[in-house]
Write a protein that holds these residues in place. Structure first.
Motif, PDB file in Angstrom:
ATOM      1  N   PRO A 105       6.137  13.799   6.746  1.00 35.81           N
ATOM      2  CA  PRO A 105       6.147  12.409   6.290  1.00 35.81           C
ATOM      3  C   PRO A 105       5.021  11.602   6.932  1.00 35.81           C
ATOM      4  O   PRO A 105       4.530  11.930   8.014  1.00 35.81           O
ATOM      5  CB  PRO A 105       7.517  11.894   6.736  1.00 35.81           C
ATOM      6  CG  PRO A 105       7.892  12.764   7.893  1.00 35.81           C
ATOM      7  CD  PRO A 105       7.312  14.114   7.587  1.00 35.81           C
ATOM      8  N   LEU A 106       4.633  10.573   6.256  1.00 33.58           N
ATOM      9  CA  LEU A 106       3.641   9.615   6.745  1.00 33.58           C
ATOM     10  C   LEU A 106       4.377   8.377   7.227  1.00 33.58           C
ATOM     11  O   LEU A 106       5.305   7.906   6.559  1.00 33.58           O
ATOM     12  CB  LEU A 106       2.691   9.244   5.612  1.00 33.58           C
ATOM     13  CG  LEU A 106       1.690   8.108   5.870  1.00 33.58           C
ATOM     14  CD1 LEU A 106       0.589   8.585   6.807  1.00 33.58           C
ATOM     15  CD2 LEU A 106       1.115   7.599   4.559  1.00 33.58           C
ATOM     16  N   MET A 107       3.964   7.840   8.382  1.00 34.04           N
ATOM     17  CA  MET A 107       4.503   6.562   8.814  1.00 34.04           C
ATOM     18  C   MET A 107       3.566   5.452   8.352  1.00 34.04           C
ATOM     19  O   MET A 107       2.381   5.441   8.689  1.00 34.04           O
ATOM     20  CB  MET A 107       4.672   6.473  10.329  1.00 34.04           C
ATOM     21  CG  MET A 107       5.303   5.130  10.761  1.00 34.04           C
ATOM     22  SD  MET A 107       5.298   4.830  12.537  1.00 34.04           S
ATOM     23  CE  MET A 107       6.483   6.038  13.089  1.00 34.04           C
ATOM     24  N   LEU A 108       4.116   4.537   7.572  1.00 29.59           N
ATOM     25  CA  LEU A 108       3.363   3.392   7.086  1.00 29.59           C
ATOM     26  C   LEU A 108       4.357   2.259   6.871  1.00 29.59           C
ATOM     27  O   LEU A 108       5.291   2.395   6.069  1.00 29.59           O
ATOM     28  CB  LEU A 108       2.648   3.736   5.772  1.00 29.59           C
ATOM     29  CG  LEU A 108       1.712   2.667   5.217  1.00 29.59           C
ATOM     30  CD1 LEU A 108       0.526   2.454   6.149  1.00 29.59           C
ATOM     31  CD2 LEU A 108       1.216   3.060   3.826  1.00 29.59           C
ATOM     32  N   PRO A 109       4.205   1.138   7.572  1.00 24.48           N
ATOM     33  CA  PRO A 109       5.157   0.034   7.404  1.00 24.48           C
ATOM     34  C   PRO A 109       5.251  -0.415   5.952  1.00 24.48           C
ATOM     35  O   PRO A 109       4.261  -0.399   5.208  1.00 24.48           O
ATOM     36  CB  PRO A 109       4.572  -1.074   8.293  1.00 24.48           C
ATOM     37  CG  PRO A 109       3.734  -0.360   9.304  1.00 24.48           C
ATOM     38  CD  PRO A 109       3.183   0.847   8.602  1.00 24.48           C
ATOM     39  N   GLN A 110       6.429  -0.847   5.569  1.00 24.60           N
ATOM     40  CA  GLN A 110       6.689  -1.175   4.167  1.00 24.60           C
ATOM     41  C   GLN A 110       5.719  -2.216   3.631  1.00 24.60           C
ATOM     42  O   GLN A 110       5.259  -2.118   2.489  1.00 24.60           O
ATOM     43  CB  GLN A 110       8.127  -1.664   4.016  1.00 24.60           C
ATOM     44  CG  GLN A 110       8.533  -1.955   2.579  1.00 24.60           C
ATOM     45  CD  GLN A 110      10.011  -2.251   2.452  1.00 24.60           C
ATOM     46  OE1 GLN A 110      10.809  -1.850   3.290  1.00 24.60           O
ATOM     47  NE2 GLN A 110      10.393  -2.952   1.407  1.00 24.60           N
ATOM     48  N   TYR A 111       5.388  -3.219   4.430  1.00 21.19           N
ATOM     49  CA  TYR A 111       4.520  -4.265   3.905  1.00 21.19           C
ATOM     50  C   TYR A 111       3.120  -3.741   3.613  1.00 21.19           C
ATOM     51  O   TYR A 111       2.445  -4.228   2.691  1.00 21.19           O
ATOM     52  CB  TYR A 111       4.484  -5.474   4.848  1.00 21.19           C
ATOM     53  CG  TYR A 111       3.698  -5.304   6.124  1.00 21.19           C
ATOM     54  CD1 TYR A 111       2.355  -5.665   6.197  1.00 21.19           C
ATOM     55  CD2 TYR A 111       4.302  -4.813   7.277  1.00 21.19           C
ATOM     56  CE1 TYR A 111       1.641  -5.530   7.374  1.00 21.19           C
ATOM     57  CE2 TYR A 111       3.597  -4.674   8.449  1.00 21.19           C
ATOM     58  CZ  TYR A 111       2.274  -5.036   8.497  1.00 21.19           C
ATOM     59  OH  TYR A 111       1.565  -4.891   9.682  1.00 21.19           O
ATOM     60  N   LEU A 112       2.669  -2.729   4.355  1.00 24.80           N
ATOM     61  CA  LEU A 112       1.367  -2.126   4.056  1.00 24.80           C
ATOM     62  C   LEU A 112       1.458  -1.238   2.813  1.00 24.80           C
ATOM     63  O   LEU A 112       0.546  -1.230   1.976  1.00 24.80           O
ATOM     64  CB  LEU A 112       0.872  -1.317   5.255  1.00 24.80           C
ATOM     65  CG  LEU A 112       0.481  -2.116   6.502  1.00 24.80           C
ATOM     66  CD1 LEU A 112       0.018  -1.175   7.613  1.00 24.80           C
ATOM     67  CD2 LEU A 112      -0.613  -3.131   6.179  1.00 24.80           C
ATOM     68  N   THR A 113       2.547  -0.493   2.700  1.00 19.12           N
ATOM     69  CA  THR A 113       2.754   0.325   1.495  1.00 19.12           C
ATOM     70  C   THR A 113       2.733  -0.551   0.245  1.00 19.12           C
ATOM     71  O   THR A 113       2.024  -0.261  -0.739  1.00 19.12           O
ATOM     72  CB  THR A 113       4.097   1.070   1.579  1.00 19.12           C
ATOM     73  OG1 THR A 113       4.072   1.952   2.703  1.00 19.12           O
ATOM     74  CG2 THR A 113       4.362   1.876   0.318  1.00 19.12           C
ATOM     75  N   GLU A 114       3.498  -1.626   0.282  1.00 19.36           N
ATOM     76  CA  GLU A 114       3.557  -2.497  -0.891  1.00 19.36           C
ATOM     77  C   GLU A 114       2.226  -3.204  -1.126  1.00 19.36           C
ATOM     78  O   GLU A 114       1.856  -3.447  -2.290  1.00 19.36           O
ATOM     79  CB  GLU A 114       4.696  -3.496  -0.723  1.00 19.36           C
ATOM     80  CG  GLU A 114       6.073  -2.825  -0.757  1.00 19.36           C
ATOM     81  CD  GLU A 114       7.224  -3.786  -0.585  1.00 19.36           C
ATOM     82  OE1 GLU A 114       6.971  -5.009  -0.441  1.00 19.36           O
ATOM     83  OE2 GLU A 114       8.383  -3.332  -0.599  1.00 19.36           O
ATOM     84  N   GLY A 115       1.484  -3.515  -0.059  1.00 17.33           N
ATOM     85  CA  GLY A 115       0.170  -4.108  -0.239  1.00 17.33           C
ATOM     86  C   GLY A 115      -0.795  -3.184  -0.958  1.00 17.33           C
ATOM     87  O   GLY A 115      -1.567  -3.612  -1.826  1.00 17.33           O
ATOM     88  N   ILE A 116      -0.751  -1.904  -0.623  1.00 15.51           N
ATOM     89  CA  ILE A 116      -1.612  -0.927  -1.302  1.00 15.51           C
ATOM     90  C   ILE A 116      -1.200  -0.794  -2.768  1.00 15.51           C
ATOM     91  O   ILE A 116      -2.057  -0.695  -3.657  1.00 15.51           O
ATOM     92  CB  ILE A 116      -1.557   0.419  -0.562  1.00 15.51           C
ATOM     93  CG1 ILE A 116      -2.251   0.293   0.803  1.00 15.51           C
ATOM     94  CG2 ILE A 116      -2.215   1.530  -1.396  1.00 15.51           C
ATOM     95  CD1 ILE A 116      -2.060   1.492   1.718  1.00 15.51           C
ATOM     96  N   LEU A 117       0.090  -0.812  -3.034  1.00 15.36           N
ATOM     97  CA  LEU A 117       0.548  -0.738  -4.423  1.00 15.36           C
ATOM     98  C   LEU A 117       0.123  -1.985  -5.204  1.00 15.36           C
ATOM     99  O   LEU A 117      -0.271  -1.887  -6.377  1.00 15.36           O
ATOM    100  CB  LEU A 117       2.064  -0.564  -4.473  1.00 15.36           C
ATOM    101  CG  LEU A 117       2.602   0.773  -3.945  1.00 15.36           C
ATOM    102  CD1 LEU A 117       4.124   0.777  -3.962  1.00 15.36           C
ATOM    103  CD2 LEU A 117       2.058   1.949  -4.739  1.00 15.36           C
ATOM    104  N   ARG A 118       0.170  -3.147  -4.571  1.00 13.58           N
ATOM    105  CA  ARG A 118      -0.285  -4.363  -5.267  1.00 13.58           C
ATOM    106  C   ARG A 118      -1.780  -4.291  -5.566  1.00 13.58           C
ATOM    107  O   ARG A 118      -2.240  -4.716  -6.641  1.00 13.58           O
ATOM    108  CB  ARG A 118       0.026  -5.613  -4.445  1.00 13.58           C
ATOM    109  CG  ARG A 118       1.486  -6.038  -4.480  1.00 13.58           C
ATOM    110  CD  ARG A 118       1.674  -7.433  -3.910  1.00 13.58           C
ATOM    111  NE  ARG A 118       1.204  -7.533  -2.538  1.00 13.58           N
ATOM    112  CZ  ARG A 118       1.920  -7.232  -1.470  1.00 13.58           C
ATOM    113  NH1 ARG A 118       3.162  -6.804  -1.615  1.00 13.58           N
ATOM    114  NH2 ARG A 118       1.423  -7.350  -0.258  1.00 13.58           N
TER     115      ARG A 118
END
Length: 496
Positions: A105-118
């Motif tokens: 698994p990759l650790m990436l905080p949710q707000y960064l994950t969602e920022g990349i998706l946006r």
């Protein structure tokens, strides 16, 4: 009052809503993505991206951005009462293989994950509309009429063919549909917070204590922050002030050298395990936390939500493009069974963490073995002893194109259509080209060469056999001969 017409209205711009929006955008389906909150979520509630989700993010064109922004899970460092500590890996996994390119698994905080998706959604010409709350909707024969309200009192009417509620555990959409949400409280409450602090190195996930007095401070990869996690009393108010957090860190760690400088986000939540009775009512669907909630143990929540949307997205696009509406019934048939198993796993892992302080994660959390063998979309003409079956995740395989260039199977599948693999056929194909279907011939006279035998190994192919891979990267049909009636009936009924 404004009126907007669209094909799909998505309520909830978290990971599930963003994934669904990207899938619809790249398939050129008109949609509207709204969220009642004023702006993007700013916390790290979900921080683990499992290998299967990484494969999905590769197909969406964002996996390299995710990996560049995050990092691997650090080892767990469990401190003893004498001040010493023991360390063990946080995750257990085999080395990457040709069939499974992501093994941890990759650790990436949710707000960064969602920022990349946006950002990816913006590249496709779309953006969420924040500050617009769904206040009601009605269904009719050919669509849904929904009402949105803004803080300034203005309203919008949206007429959509379908509505998707990806609006979280307290889902307005689920409640409006009167869908039961049975389950149980886990009789445990916890606090999570994102902190700026000094006094700890970032090379370990630091943990102290067991039971009600435990606490952990985990470096959040891709940031300078640590994530605090700890159980709190089930009853009563919890002081979440900066001063209270600093005091509890000192008390539970026994360390005076850990200095808290700022709290960037904090949340107290009660753990429960619940699964919606239905995922669809007419032209309205629920996805993500709106359909299932569970303890955070095992890093399953965000991943399951993303995979709900991944499953639903191509089906909605197909129906908008003319496929039978019945295709959408397979969303609940496939995803609810997966969620039920995931809830059981999360509960088991919570008990291990609560009683033994064991937070290690193995293959069962990586979601590579999840599939849809019992789905109405699974057609299997091979024996029960086949290495893969219809409904399984389609394995990757490094191959070579006829022009000599290296070419992974996942690269071919990323386009998002149906793919028919013809393995070393003995003559011309009988399945005719059609809209949405790519036919790939594998062999020395074909467009794809299996030089290393990786396709043969992963799929158990014999010459003349075929695999039909769905738009979401799962095997729809397996057959020993593409001339067989079962395969051709499947193609006629499943493709537009």
């Amino acid at each position: 009052m404004d009126t907007i017409n669209t094909d799909i209205l998505i309520c909830g711009a978290g990971a599930a809503g963003l994934t669904l929006a990207i899938e619809l955008a790249r398939r050129h389906v008109d949609f509207m993505l709204v969220d009642k909150i004023d702006g993007p979520f700013s916390g790290s509630r979900g921080k683990g991206i499992q290998p299967r989700t990484l494969e999905i993010f590769e197909a969406m064109g964002v996996v390299d951005r995710m990996v560049a922004a995050g990092g691997a899970y650090p080892p767990q460092r469990k401190y003893r009462a004498d001040g010493g500590y023991d360390e063990q890996p946080s995750t257990e996994g085999l080395a990457p293989s040709p069939a499974e390119p992501y093994n941890l698994p990759l650790m990436l905080p949710q707000y960064l994950t969602e920022g990349i998706l946006r950002d990816r959604l913006a590249e496709l010409g779309h953006a969420p509309r924040f500050g617009q709350e769904l206040t009601g909707f009605e269904q009719h024969a050919d669509g849904v009429t929904a009402r949105l309200a803004r803080a300034d009192g203005t309203t919008t009417t949206v007429r959509a063919r379908y509505l998707v509620g990806a609006d979280g555990g307290r889902s307005f959409v689920r409640k409006a549909l009167a869908i039961d949400f049975p389950g149980e409280s886990m009789k445990m409450r916890a606090m999570v917070a994102d902190l700026s602090l000094t006094g700890l190195d970032r090379g370990a996930w630091h943990r102290w204590g067991d039971g009600p007095g435990q606490i952990s401070l985990c470096p959040l990869m891709g940031t300078d922050l640590f994530q605090l996690q700890m159980p709190v009393p089930l009853e009563g108010d919890i002081d979440t002030s900066d001063a209270a957090l600093a005091a509890v860190i000192a008390a539970r760690t026994g360390r005076a050298d850990i200095a808290l400088h700022a709290v960037h986000w904090r949340s107290v939540y009660e753990m429960s395990s619940r699964l919606a009775d239905r995922y669809r009512v007419g032209r309205v669907f629920i996805a993500g936390d709106a359909a299932h909630v569970h303890p955070p143990t095992g890093g399953q929540g965000l991943n399951t939500s993303v995979q709900d949307a991944w499953n639903l997205g191509w089906k909605l696009a197909a129906v908008v493009d003319g496929a039978p509406d019945a295709l959408l019934d397979t969303y609940e048939a496939e995803r609810r069974e997966v969620a039920a198993a995931m809830l059981g796993l999360a509960g088991k892992l919570l008990e291990a963490a609560r009683t033994r302080g064991d937070l290690r994660r193995g293959r069962e959390t990586q979601q590579l073995d999840l599939g849809y063998r019992t789905s109405p979309l699974a057609c299997d003409a091979r024996g029960d002893d086949a290495i893969v079956r219809a409904g399984d995740r389609a394995p990757d395989a490094p191959c070579r194109g006829a022009a000599g260039q290296p070419l992974r199977l996942f690269t071919l599948l990323a386009a998002g259509g149906w793919t028919l693999l013809r393995y070393e056929p003995d003559g011309a194909g009988v399945v005719a080209p059609r809209k949405g279907l790519r036919i790939v011939t594998v062999g020395m006279d074909g467009e794809l060469r299996d030089d290393g035998g990786h396709l043969r190994t992963a799929y158990g192919f014999a010459p003349g056999e075929v695999a039909l891979i769905r738009p979401d990267g799962y095997i729809g049909a397996l057959a020993s001969d593409e001339r067989g009636p079962a395969l051709n009936t499947y193609i006629a009924n499943s493709l537009i």
